[in-house]
Write an enzyme that holds these catalytic residues in place. Structure first.
Site, PDB file in Angstrom:
ATOM      1  N   LYS B  76      70.818  12.792  42.328  1.00 33.80           N
ATOM      2  CA  LYS B  76      69.524  12.816  42.793  1.00 33.80           C
ATOM      3  C   LYS B  76      68.599  12.105  41.972  1.00 33.80           C
ATOM      4  CE  LYS B  76      65.964  16.578  43.207  1.00 33.80           C
ATOM      5  NZ  LYS B  76      65.660  18.096  42.849  1.00 33.80           N
ATOM      6  N   SER B 151      63.780  20.731  47.089  1.00 33.32           N
ATOM      7  CA  SER B 151      63.553  19.218  46.812  1.00 33.32           C
ATOM      8  C   SER B 151      64.951  18.212  46.750  1.00 33.32           C
ATOM      9  CB  SER B 151      62.895  18.938  45.544  1.00 33.32           C
ATOM     10  OG  SER B 151      63.711  19.337  44.440  1.00 33.32           O
ATOM     11  N   SER B 175      65.736  24.420  44.781  1.00 33.66           N
ATOM     12  CA  SER B 175      66.066  22.970  45.379  1.00 33.66           C
ATOM     13  C   SER B 175      67.412  22.606  45.594  1.00 33.66           C
ATOM     14  CB  SER B 175      65.222  22.228  44.492  1.00 33.66           C
ATOM     15  OG  SER B 175      63.727  22.218  44.799  1.00 33.66           O
TER      16      SER B 175
END
Lengths: 481, 483
Positions: B76, B151, B175
């Site tokens: 990420k 997210s 997330s």
């Protein structure tokens, strides 16, 4: 109307840790800009703080030294505001639960009286960096070397009633933190900075007046000046029927003037909240007791010891025992020369006058403790008189060698040769028959005074090197014949 | 190769069925070929990946076996990676090349893993749909009209589209779990403090936690063996021994008590999701577990509580993005005030600004007690709900999300509806517990997630329960069509 001044102090003390409070960067002063700013100090994304244990221990030492409660659980908070020298956009500090609770210190005033000043609390926080405005023509620079330097902020109660008390309090704190070794106390490098809260009220009134806070004072002298000016300003305002506004004022050391920085209405909302990157600091009883056991001698205890073991007056003890460097110097001189009284006189007299003159700290004295002791020894063994010693001291200060070298090189050795002295005395007496006659007619009381009158010419004739005790004896003997 | 789990890839590398360079190149080719459809990567580090793969092959040939030697992973874009752009999905950091590695990145490097690149995400991890990214929305590989969740939407989509065997994610309020559910993959948010946060760009420090996003529970266990552990650079990381998360994967579930919070099955839950969760619970009963209804009475307070605490912390965490030292700086600032306001106004997107404003307000003098302090008190109540529940049950289960993936743009103008998508996941972060989402079926032909919540530091139990379920079912093996 008679006014009473009320003063409270907030004192920032830089702690003498090797590394910063939340990062491993060095805290050494004077490195080239930003050479001591790590990813953490620059507040790069993703970086996290880790508390420097030494800084916590230093804060605890201070707390113990002022008899304060050490909070076994304390919290770091974030104080939010934007400024270029504050990389994270918040300062990590302690708000509601500081590491050091309430304590007190005792100050001594010039008239010998004592007074207790209460300390509300002391907390740990990080210093900010510095903005540099004079290096580039159209831009400001930022040096983050200082960002993250550990500080304790000591907050007093409004217990001081004059600038003298405020300065005595500040000096006492300086002597405590330097005696503990938790700060170098070097004011010229910003190791100790003062914010002064000042208000006035009619004498006899209980209610406090509106206070102002003057920031950015980094010497005792500036603090004293700033307080004087602020008290005058407030008295003027009130006596002309105006109001004192609650505001923050900024002192300019160059002009000696303070100006309003922001009013109460303009005060920042710092939005304090507990820093989620740091767990509450838990300190065990064992840790506190271990630190207590290792506490070095504190100024009060040292002064008492100087009175008891060296026979110093309380005043001398406070001069010599207040600061650790001075105390260590004095004790070293005493140890080497074996005469505490003379050592005390020289350290608090000639030496400290000379140091003050050149704005040097005692640790930078060109005359070492051992060298000064060497000089005192020559006074004690009558090689030189006290008066000549000052001349020798001056030469030593100028780097002309130790006492013996100087005495030898300059031929300053005291004349103690009886024959030589008798000859000089005879000559002086022969030149002044009127004086001799006057002496012979005088009573005992007057004679003593008249005897001194012969001393001047004798000293002049020997360039001050005659042993005054022996001259006295010879004079008395000859005149009484 | 791209259909294999990490456990299978490790066997393939061991048996020399393929090399890490071949494997890595295969994934790089797939990304090049397919990611135009999904936008799951912000940065692909092909050169670096091949170099790492080569080094891994060499190490393997010399008999070295680091835990994930030669396995490609996507990270990420919230984790700082030395020498590589680390944008956090924001224009603010579009020009930011991190000068250091996050601890998680370092650990994957030490484990011999190959980094394929950095995945797309909601800006500063603020969002549940991946639509707030400066780099454009990510599309759900199951249906490219729908969102992948957020997210960690880029990581979830990359794994679902088989553009990475596994990826790292972070979870502040769901997330990892919510995009895992929406993309039909396995995601684990560990106990707060289990994985280091150092080098992970902070959103809400007391809630943020990194975890694995994988194709199976077994793969999640393999990644946890790399990621978990004390980090002296993170004061909030846990000083607690790390078990071998693979050791108990196969343990029998007989006698395990599952708690079903009645608050997780009420109004607002999609009927098909409810059905898939009930079917999954049945499966667990078949595996020997017993089921018990429990209550987490403060569940409905989780959303308001979270949306005070997280923005409050974020408002301070994001103050460092001021245009002074790094990141976006506005053109020709007139003065300091202009530099600050314009850099931040231009550098941050709407959702980030919204949360900074909310957080700043909640911390303001006069409002602190009513908002931030009250939220902290509620947080304790929420935590206590779980502590009490775990006196009776071993594991808590329920849906991960109330709805399956929604359409792109559907909720982006209605933040409150969007926030409600996180209703089942938020309280787990507020309590600091480990939570997991595993594929459990389909609703409206879109994947649904079963959420498993464990007691503190009981990730191994979650992985065990998830793995046994995956041995008995094949939901996790379903893949989107067109791959």
């Amino acid at each position: 109307m008679e006014w009473e001044t009320v003063i409270g102090l907030e004192v920032h003390v830089q702690l003498a840790t090797q590394s910063k409070i939340f990062s491993g960067s060095s805290t050494a002063f004077g490195a080239s800009p930003n050479s001591q700013a790590s990813a953490i100090d620059l507040a790069l994304p993703g970086t996290l703080p880790v508390v420097n244990e030494q800084a916590m221990h230093y804060a605890i030492m201070f707390g113990l030294a002022i008899g304060a409660d050490i909070n076994q659980r304390s919290i770091f908070d974030r104080k939010n505001y934007f400024y270029p020298d504050l990389p994270k956009g918040y300062q990590t500090t302690q708000m509601d639960e500081p590491i050091v609770g309430a304590g007190a210190v005792e100050i001594q005033l010039a008239d010998g009286s004592h007074k207790t000043i209460r300390i509300h609390h002391a907390h740990l926080e990080e210093d900010a960096g510095k903005s540099v405005h004079d290096l580039f023509p159209t831009q400001s620079g930022i040096d983050l070397n200082r960002a993250g330097t550990p500080l304790i902020e000591i907050v007093s109660e409004p217990d001081m009633r004059s600038s003298e008390e405020a300065v005595a309090f500040a000096k006492k704190l300086h002597s405590i933190v330097t005696s503990l070794g938790i700060s170098d106390g070097d004011m010229s490098q910003g190791s100790m900075r003062f914010d002064v809260n000042v208000s006035i009220r009619p004498k006899g009134e209980d209610k406090l007046g509106t206070r102002t806070e003057t920031k950015n004072l980094n010497s005792f002298r500036f603090m004293e000046q700033a307080i004087h000016k602020e008290v005058e300003r407030q008295i003027d305002l009130l006596e002309y029927g105006e109001e004192v506004l609650q505001e923050t004022r900024l002192y300019n050391a160059d002009t000696g003037e303070a100006r309003s920085m922001r009013s109460k209405e303009e005060a920042n909302d710092y939005r304090y909240f507990p820093c989620p990157d740091l767990l509450p600091v838990e300190i065990s009883n064992e840790t506190i007791e271990a630190i207590r056991a290792r506490l070095p001698e504190l100024p009060d205890a040292r002064q008492a010891r100087f009175v008891a073991s060296y026979g110093l007056s309380e005043y001398d003890a406070s001069i010599l025992g207040g600061e650790r460097d001075t105390a260590e110097y004095f004790e070293s001189v005493t140890q080497h020369c074996g005469d505490a009284k003379l050592a005390a006189n020289w350290v608090s007299g000639e030496l400290s006058a000379r140091l003050n003159n050149e704005e040097l700290s005692i640790s930078h004295s060109p005359v070492s403790a051992e060298a000064l002791a060497g000089l005192i020894k020559r006074i004690k063994d009558n090689t030189i008189s006290g008066k000549i010693a000052k001349q020798v001291f001056e030469a030593m200060w100028q780097g002309e060698g130790d006492a013996d070298n100087v005495i030898e090189a300059k031929g300053l050795k005291q004349v103690s040769d009886t024959g030589a002295l008798e000859k000089i005395v005879d000559e002086v007496l022969a030149q002044n028959p009127a004086g001799v006659a006057q002496y012979k007619e005088a009573d005992d009381k007057k004679r003593k005074k008249l005897l001194g009158g012969f001393m001047g010419p004798i000293m002049k004739a020997t360039k001050g090197q005659a042993n005054p005790g022996m001259v006295n004896q010879i004079l008395a003997k000859k005149l009484n014949q | 190769m791209h259909q294999l789990t990490i456990a299978e890839l490790l066997k393939g590398l061991d048996s020399k069925a393929f090399s890490s360079v071949e494997l890595t190149q295969h994934y790089l080719d797939r990304i090049k070929q397919l990611d135009g459809n999904y936008n799951s990567y912000i940065t692909v580090t092909a050169e670096q990946a091949l170099a790492q793969a080569q080094a891994a092959d060499q190490a393997r040939s010399q008999g070295e076996h680091a835990l994930l030697s030669g396995i490609p992973i996507a990270h990420k874009d919230i984790f700082c990676t030395s020498g590589v752009k680390t944008s956090c999905g924001s224009k603010m950091l579009d020009n930011f090349i991190a000068p250091y590695d996050a601890t998680v990145i370092e650990k994957f490097q030490q484990a011999g893993a190959v980094s394929l690149g950095k995945t797309n995400m909601d800006e500063f991890a603020m969002g549940s749909s991946n639509e707030s990214s400066f780099y454009g929305p990510v599309k759900n590989p199951w249906n490219t009209d729908t969102v992948p969740g957020g997210s960690s939407g880029g990581s979830a989509a990359a794994v679902a589209a088989q553009l990475a065997p596994a990826a790292t994610g972070t979870d502040t309020g769901g997330s990892i779990r919510q995009p895992a559910a929406l993309c039909g993959i396995t995601g684990l948010k560990p106990t707060y403090g289990r994985v280091s946060r150092f080098g992970m760009i902070a959103f809400a420090s007391s809630l943020d936690q990194a975890g694995p996003m994988t194709r199976s529970a077994e793969d999640a266990a393999l990644l946890m063996n790399v990621m978990a552990g004390l980090d002296e650079k993170d004061s909030t990381s846990a000083d607690k021994a790390v078990p071998d998360y693979c050791a108990d994967l196969n343990q029998d579930l007989t006698g395990m008590t599952i708690g079903l919070p009645k608050e997780y099955f009420g109004k607002g839950l999609n009927a098909e999701i409810e059905h898939s969760v009930q079917a999954a619970i049945k499966e667990y009963e078949n595996l020997g577990a017993t089921v018990k209804e429990i209550s987490l009475p403060h569940t409905e307070l989780a959303v308001p509580c979270y949306y005070i605490i997280a923005p409050s912390e974020a408002s301070a965490n994001l103050s460092r993005f001021d245009g002074v030292r790094y990141g976006y700086r506005c053109e020709d600032p007139e003065d300091l005030y202009d530099l600050y306001t314009r850099s931040r106004a231009e550098g941050f997107g709407d959702e980030v600004k919204r949360r900074i404003l909310v957080g700043t307000y909640a911390l303001s003098a006069g409002f602190y007690d009513a908002y931030y302090k009250k939220a902290q008190q509620i947080r304790r109540l929420i935590k206590n709900d779980f502590v009490n529940a775990f006196k009776e049950v071993d594991i808590i289960m329920g849906p991960t999300t109330p709805n399956p993936a929604f359409n792109l743009g559907e909720k982006s103008n209605d933040p409150v509806t969007m926030y409600l998508e996180d209703i089942y996941t938020l309280s787990v972060n507020l309590a600091g517990l480990p939570g997991m989402s595993i594929p459990a079926g389909f609703a409206d032909n879109k994947p649904t997630g079963l959420q498993l919540i464990g007691n503190y530091f009981e990730e191994a139990r979650l992985l065990n329960a998830a793995h046994r379920f995956q041995l008995a079912t094949d939901w996790h093996q379903q893949t989107p069509s067109g791959l």
